[in-house]
Design a protein around this motif. Sequence first.
Motif, short mmCIF file in Angstrom:
data_model
loop_
_atom_site.label_atom_id
_atom_site.label_comp_id
_atom_site.label_asym_id
_atom_site.label_seq_id
_atom_site.Cartn_x
_atom_site.Cartn_y
_atom_site.Cartn_z
N LEU A 55 0.83 -1.20 0.00
CA LEU A 55 0.00 0.00 0.00
C LEU A 55 0.87 1.26 0.00
O LEU A 55 0.56 2.24 -0.70
CB LEU A 55 -0.92 0.01 1.23
CG LEU A 55 -2.34 -0.50 1.01
CD1 LEU A 55 -3.10 -0.55 2.34
CD2 LEU A 55 -3.09 0.36 0.02
N GLU A 56 1.92 1.25 0.76
CA GLU A 56 2.80 2.41 0.81
C GLU A 56 3.44 2.66 -0.55
O GLU A 56 3.76 3.80 -0.91
CB GLU A 56 3.88 2.19 1.88
CG GLU A 56 4.62 3.44 2.31
CD GLU A 56 5.81 3.73 1.43
OE1 GLU A 56 6.17 4.92 1.28
OE2 GLU A 56 6.40 2.78 0.88
N ARG A 57 3.59 1.59 -1.37
CA ARG A 57 4.15 1.71 -2.72
C ARG A 57 3.07 1.90 -3.77
O ARG A 57 3.32 1.78 -4.97
CB ARG A 57 4.99 0.47 -3.05
CG ARG A 57 6.08 0.14 -2.06
CD ARG A 57 7.07 1.25 -1.86
NE ARG A 57 7.96 1.43 -3.01
CZ ARG A 57 8.93 2.32 -3.08
NH1 ARG A 57 9.16 3.12 -2.05
NH2 ARG A 57 9.68 2.41 -4.17
N ASP A 58 1.83 2.20 -3.33
CA ASP A 58 0.71 2.46 -4.24
C ASP A 58 0.31 1.24 -5.07
O ASP A 58 -0.15 1.36 -6.20
CB ASP A 58 1.01 3.63 -5.18
CG ASP A 58 1.11 4.94 -4.44
OD1 ASP A 58 0.54 5.05 -3.34
OD2 ASP A 58 1.77 5.87 -4.95
N ARG A 59 0.46 0.07 -4.49
CA ARG A 59 0.06 -1.18 -5.16
C ARG A 59 -1.13 -1.76 -4.40
O ARG A 59 -1.05 -2.81 -3.78
CB ARG A 59 1.25 -2.14 -5.21
CG ARG A 59 2.37 -1.61 -6.10
CD ARG A 59 3.72 -2.24 -5.83
NE ARG A 59 3.76 -3.68 -6.08
CZ ARG A 59 4.86 -4.42 -5.97
NH1 ARG A 59 6.01 -3.85 -5.63
NH2 ARG A 59 4.82 -5.73 -6.20
N ALA A 60 -2.23 -1.03 -4.46
CA ALA A 60 -3.39 -1.31 -3.61
C ALA A 60 -4.03 -2.65 -3.92
O ALA A 60 -4.47 -3.36 -3.01
CB ALA A 60 -4.42 -0.20 -3.73
N ASP A 61 -4.15 -3.00 -5.22
CA ASP A 61 -4.80 -4.26 -5.56
C ASP A 61 -4.01 -5.45 -5.01
O ASP A 61 -4.58 -6.40 -4.47
CB ASP A 61 -4.93 -4.38 -7.08
CG ASP A 61 -5.97 -3.42 -7.64
OD1 ASP A 61 -6.78 -2.90 -6.83
OD2 ASP A 61 -5.95 -3.18 -8.86
N GLU A 62 -2.69 -5.39 -5.14
CA GLU A 62 -1.85 -6.45 -4.59
C GLU A 62 -1.93 -6.48 -3.07
O GLU A 62 -1.93 -7.56 -2.45
CB GLU A 62 -0.40 -6.25 -5.02
CG GLU A 62 -0.16 -6.39 -6.51
CD GLU A 62 1.27 -6.02 -6.88
OE1 GLU A 62 2.19 -6.75 -6.47
OE2 GLU A 62 1.45 -4.99 -7.56
N ALA A 63 -1.99 -5.29 -2.47
CA ALA A 63 -2.09 -5.22 -1.01
C ALA A 63 -3.38 -5.84 -0.52
O ALA A 63 -3.40 -6.58 0.48
CB ALA A 63 -2.00 -3.76 -0.55
N ARG A 64 -4.47 -5.54 -1.21
CA ARG A 64 -5.77 -6.10 -0.80
C ARG A 64 -5.77 -7.61 -0.94
O ARG A 64 -6.27 -8.34 -0.06
CB ARG A 64 -6.88 -5.48 -1.65
CG ARG A 64 -8.28 -5.78 -1.14
CD ARG A 64 -9.34 -5.24 -2.11
NE ARG A 64 -9.32 -3.81 -2.19
CZ ARG A 64 -9.98 -3.00 -1.35
NH1 ARG A 64 -10.67 -3.52 -0.35
NH2 ARG A 64 -9.94 -1.70 -1.53
N ALA A 65 -5.19 -8.11 -2.04
CA ALA A 65 -5.14 -9.55 -2.25
C ALA A 65 -4.29 -10.22 -1.18
O ALA A 65 -4.65 -11.29 -0.66
CB ALA A 65 -4.59 -9.85 -3.64
N SER A 66 -3.17 -9.61 -0.86
CA SER A 66 -2.29 -10.17 0.18
C SER A 66 -2.99 -10.19 1.53
O SER A 66 -2.97 -11.21 2.24
CB SER A 66 -1.01 -9.34 0.27
OG SER A 66 -0.19 -9.79 1.32
N LEU A 67 -3.64 -9.09 1.89
CA LEU A 67 -4.34 -9.02 3.17
C LEU A 67 -5.48 -10.02 3.22
O LEU A 67 -5.71 -10.66 4.26
CB LEU A 67 -4.86 -7.60 3.40
CG LEU A 67 -5.45 -7.33 4.78
CD1 LEU A 67 -4.40 -7.48 5.87
CD2 LEU A 67 -6.07 -5.92 4.84
N ASN A 68 -6.21 -10.18 2.12
CA ASN A 68 -7.31 -11.14 2.09
C ASN A 68 -6.82 -12.56 2.33
O ASN A 68 -7.47 -13.34 3.03
CB ASN A 68 -8.04 -11.06 0.75
CG ASN A 68 -8.94 -9.84 0.65
OD1 ASN A 68 -9.33 -9.25 1.66
ND2 ASN A 68 -9.24 -9.43 -0.58
#
Length: 484
Positions: free
Chosen positions: A196-209
Amino acid sequence: MGLALTIFTAVFLSTGGFLFGYDSGIITSTIAFPEFVEYFNEPSATITGGIVSAFQGGAIAGTIFNMVFANKLGRRKIIFVASVISILGSALQSGAVNIPMLIVGRFIGGFAVGQLTSTIPMYASEIAKAKYRGSLSGLLQWMLSWGFLIAQWIGYGTSFTHSQFTWRFPLAFQIIPALILVGGIFFFQESPRWLLERDRADEARASLNKLRSGGDPHLIELEFREIRDVILADRELGNISWKSILVKPSWRRRLFLGCGVQAFGPLSGINVINYYGPRIYEILGIGVQQSLMIIGISGGLSIIYCTIGLWLLDRFGRIKPLIISGLGLAAALLVNAVQAQYLDPSNANQLRSMVAMNFVFSFFYTPLGIISWVYPAEIFPVEVRALGNAITTFVNWALNLIFAQFSPQALDTIGFRYFYVFFVLNLVAALSYWLFFPETKGRTLEQMDELFGDQLVPHALEDEVGAAAALEKHGIETHTIERV
């Protein structure tokens, strides 16, 4: 299930702690072996200190590397790079034909461990839920204890051989945990906070899920929003750079506290006892093999202590155990320092008592050993978390280097009176924990801003409506971060 994946990831990451513990512990027996001493033409105390301290020098360089590159590369890539470097260092050490080659290998191995120790607790803290974070990020210390134990018993076992195998095999064994890290790291999730800090929100959401799968979807979404909102709010202030950790008062305070708890680890005297255990027992008239066996038993007990400590950490917090640790360490050192002034080598009971005090010291070091990694990993904002952890770990390794270089001479010159220095430092540490360190138990990483007085927006997990309203009120647009 997400919890199982998170725990398994943290356990896998702690293999780096095993590597650290083994690398640190194996040199204790290596420099004491007659075969090693004979092969390298009876190195002086200064050269021995150089062999030991090369590892710390490399670790310092590794943390400096992380200061510059860790936030750019991400958590997984740093661990991969460090593991490859560790393999090279281990090969050079086990194949050393002269002192310079051995020292270079130690330096390279230390470089890798410096990278790992400033990354692994942070990585584990970023993927864990708040209620398990202390235990999972503290696994580094637990596996460090395993590494140190295995090193001592391998050293003890090879002491019964009488060839170069005696010291070459233990040094070569370091390659195994590094190979495990190289082979497995990219099978695990990258930190959603770093993404998220690197502006990769979709990947962040997938990782968190994936890390929270099986949990309440609404709570997972709130956690994602809380991480995102705090990052966006900090960005709205503008001018966030590496300098922010020094010029922003609340961030600078976090840095001082992180450096402080990391510094109090080596200032406790633990590394003097670990690195130079056989030398200390030699002062007491105990032989090399017997001293290695004693240290090995102590290492086994350390694992038991650490297991209990991890179980208690997220129940009793960080600060109270630190205070108890500082006072207990000071008491154990004082008893041995006083006894050493009246040492009677023919008094077996006194010698047993002094050995027992080292066991007591190990027991009280456990909370500090765990929390010195956990606390810095959880107090920094995500923008400077990698930098902050690299700096705090740098402080730890710099002090390790100082003591590794000068402790042989100090032990030769003043013996156990050297421990009076650490007695005073542990009292200072206990007082500092009580006066200056806020409790972090039970808070998410984003909620640390409440402790340090720099909260900018309500936290979604605590106040969902307020968090959304705050973003709208201040005109903070979430789409600026929600892009690939």
